[in-house]
Scaffold this motif. Structure first.
Motif, short mmCIF file in Angstrom:
data_model
loop_
_atom_site.label_atom_id
_atom_site.label_comp_id
_atom_site.label_asym_id
_atom_site.label_seq_id
_atom_site.Cartn_x
_atom_site.Cartn_y
_atom_site.Cartn_z
N VAL A 44 0.86 -1.19 0.00
CA VAL A 44 0.00 0.00 0.00
C VAL A 44 0.89 1.24 0.00
N GLY A 45 1.08 1.79 -1.19
CA GLY A 45 1.87 3.01 -1.32
C GLY A 45 3.29 2.89 -0.81
N GLY A 46 3.81 1.67 -0.67
CA GLY A 46 5.14 1.49 -0.13
C GLY A 46 5.22 1.71 1.36
N ARG A 47 4.06 1.90 2.02
CA ARG A 47 4.05 2.22 3.46
C ARG A 47 3.90 0.97 4.33
N PHE A 48 3.04 0.05 3.92
CA PHE A 48 2.86 -1.18 4.66
C PHE A 48 2.28 -2.21 3.70
N ASP A 49 2.26 -3.46 4.15
CA ASP A 49 1.82 -4.56 3.29
C ASP A 49 0.54 -5.21 3.81
N LEU A 50 -0.21 -5.75 2.88
CA LEU A 50 -1.33 -6.64 3.17
C LEU A 50 -0.94 -8.02 2.65
N TYR A 51 -1.36 -9.05 3.36
CA TYR A 51 -1.14 -10.43 2.91
C TYR A 51 -2.49 -11.01 2.52
N SER A 52 -2.58 -11.57 1.32
CA SER A 52 -3.85 -12.06 0.79
C SER A 52 -3.75 -13.52 0.41
N GLU A 53 -4.80 -14.27 0.77
CA GLU A 53 -4.96 -15.65 0.30
C GLU A 53 -6.27 -15.71 -0.47
N PHE A 54 -6.20 -16.11 -1.72
CA PHE A 54 -7.35 -16.17 -2.61
C PHE A 54 -7.57 -17.64 -2.98
N TRP A 55 -8.74 -18.18 -2.61
CA TRP A 55 -9.01 -19.61 -2.78
C TRP A 55 -10.05 -19.85 -3.88
N LEU A 56 -9.77 -20.83 -4.72
CA LEU A 56 -10.71 -21.31 -5.74
C LEU A 56 -10.81 -22.83 -5.63
N ARG A 57 -11.92 -23.37 -6.13
CA ARG A 57 -11.98 -24.81 -6.28
C ARG A 57 -10.91 -25.25 -7.28
N GLU A 58 -10.36 -26.42 -7.06
CA GLU A 58 -9.31 -26.91 -7.94
C GLU A 58 -9.79 -27.01 -9.38
N GLU A 59 -11.02 -27.46 -9.57
CA GLU A 59 -11.53 -27.61 -10.94
C GLU A 59 -11.73 -26.26 -11.63
N ASP A 60 -12.11 -25.24 -10.86
CA ASP A 60 -12.26 -23.90 -11.45
C ASP A 60 -10.91 -23.33 -11.86
N PHE A 61 -9.90 -23.53 -11.00
CA PHE A 61 -8.57 -23.03 -11.34
C PHE A 61 -8.03 -23.73 -12.58
N ALA A 62 -8.29 -25.02 -12.69
CA ALA A 62 -7.82 -25.77 -13.86
C ALA A 62 -8.43 -25.22 -15.14
N GLU A 63 -9.69 -24.77 -15.06
CA GLU A 63 -10.38 -24.23 -16.23
C GLU A 63 -9.79 -22.90 -16.69
N LEU A 64 -9.02 -22.24 -15.82
CA LEU A 64 -8.40 -20.96 -16.20
C LEU A 64 -7.32 -21.16 -17.25
N GLY A 65 -6.79 -22.39 -17.35
CA GLY A 65 -5.69 -22.63 -18.27
C GLY A 65 -4.39 -22.14 -17.65
N GLY A 66 -3.39 -21.90 -18.47
CA GLY A 66 -2.12 -21.40 -17.96
C GLY A 66 -2.26 -19.99 -17.39
N VAL A 67 -1.80 -19.82 -16.18
CA VAL A 67 -1.87 -18.51 -15.52
C VAL A 67 -0.46 -18.09 -15.14
N ASP A 68 0.06 -17.04 -15.76
CA ASP A 68 1.41 -16.59 -15.44
C ASP A 68 1.39 -15.57 -14.30
N ARG A 69 2.57 -15.15 -13.87
CA ARG A 69 2.68 -14.23 -12.74
C ARG A 69 1.97 -12.89 -13.04
N ALA A 70 2.10 -12.41 -14.27
CA ALA A 70 1.49 -11.13 -14.62
C ALA A 70 -0.02 -11.18 -14.40
N ALA A 71 -0.64 -12.31 -14.78
CA ALA A 71 -2.09 -12.45 -14.60
C ALA A 71 -2.46 -12.50 -13.13
N LEU A 72 -1.63 -13.16 -12.33
CA LEU A 72 -1.91 -13.29 -10.90
C LEU A 72 -1.75 -11.96 -10.16
#
Length: 229
Positions: free
Chosen positions: A120-148
Motif C-alpha cells: 500500500v503506497g510502499g508504506r505497509f503490506d497486506l497479505y492475501s490468500e485467494f481460494w478457488l476450487r481446484e476444478e475452477d482453477f484448472a479451467e483458467l488454463g495457464g496462468v502466469d505471474r502477470a495475470a496473478l
C-alpha cells in the motif's frame, strides 16, 4: 517518504527494470534521513517484490511490472485524503486438500490457494490468500505471474464466464495465522486486521474465498461494498 519516492521513479520510467538504485548512504543524504530509515524502506520494498537486493552488487528494480493494482473494495488514503496506490506481488500458487473456512464455503475436496502481498503506497503490506476450487482453477488454463498480479475476479470472469455478482465482507481484529504474521513480519501474538470476503456468481453459487491480513496501520481505510461486477 523514501519508499514513495522510489515507487514514483519506477512508475514514471526514470527507474526501469534492472536499474540500480543509489547507495543507502546517498539515499539517506538526498532524503535527509538516517541510513537505518533507508534500510527499513528498502526492506519493505524488497518484501513487496518491487526491488531486489544482491549481496555485493547493490539494489535493483525488480522484473515485476510495477503498476497500481485494481483493488476496488479496499482502499487506503493518506492524511490529505489522497488514495494510496496498491501494488501486487504474487508469492505462490498451491493445490491443497486442507480444510478451513474456504472449504466450508466453496465445497469440494481440492482447492487452489493464491498467495499475494499487496504493498500500500510502499508504506505497509497486506497479505492475501485467494481460494478457488481446484476444478475452477484448472479451467483458467495457464496462468502466469502477470495475470496473478492483476484483478483475480476479473480473470475468473473473463476466462470462465463467471462474474462476481455479490461479495459478503467481514472485518475483525484478532490473532493472525502464523503464515500471515510471518509474511508481514509482525508479532504473531499481537492482534491484527483480518478481512474475509466470499464471492458469489450466477445462481448464487460460491465462487471464491479470500482472506486479507495486516498489522497496525495509521492510514484511513475506505471499504466499498460491491453488489455487482
Amino acid at each position: 517518504m523514501v519508499s514513495e519516492a522510489i515507487i514514483r521513479h519506477i512508475e514514471s520510467g526514470s527507474l526501469r527494470e534492472g536499474d540500480r538504485l543509489p547507495s543507502e548512504g546517498d539515499l539517506a543524504v538526498s532524503h535527509g534521513v538516517s541510513v537505518g530509515t533507508v534500510q527499513k524502506a528498502l526492506v519493505q520494498l524488497v518484501h513487496s517484490g518491487l526491488i531486489t537486493r544482491e549481496q555485493g552488487r547493490g539494489t535493483f528494480v525488480s522484473g515485476s511490472r510495477v503498476a497500481p493494482a485494481d483493488v476496488r473494495y479496499l482502499r487506503f488514503r493518506d492524511a490529505d485524503g489522497n488514495d494510496l496506490p496498491s501494488y501486487v506481488h504474487a508469492r505462490s500458487v498451491k493445490r491443497l486438500k486442507r480444510k478451513g473456512p474456504w472449504s466450508e464455503f466453496l465445497g469440494g475436496d481440492g482447492f487452489v490457494r493464491i498467495e499475494r502481498v499487496i504493498s500500500v503506497g510502499g508504506r505497509f503490506d497486506l497479505y492475501s490468500e485467494f481460494w478457488l476450487r481446484e476444478e475452477d482453477f484448472a479451467e483458467l488454463g495457464g496462468v502466469d505471474r502477470a495475470a496473478l498480479e492483476k484483478n483475480l475476479r476479473e480473470l475468473v470472469a473473463q476466462r470462465l464466464s463467471l462474474p462476481t455478482l455479490r461479495v459478503d465482507q467481514w472485518i475483525q481484529f484478532g490473532k493472525l495465522p502464523a503464515a500471515a504474521a510471518n509474511e508481514l513480519n509482525i508479532d504473531p501474538n499481537e492482534p491484527g486486521f483480518i478481512m474475509e470476503l466470499r464471492g458469489y456468481t450466477l445462481r448464487n453459487r460460491p465462487l471464491y474465498y479470500q482472506s486479507i491480513y495486516s498489522g497496525p496501520f495509521s492510514e484511513r481505510l475506505v471499504i466499498t461494498r460491491e453488489n455487482a461486477q
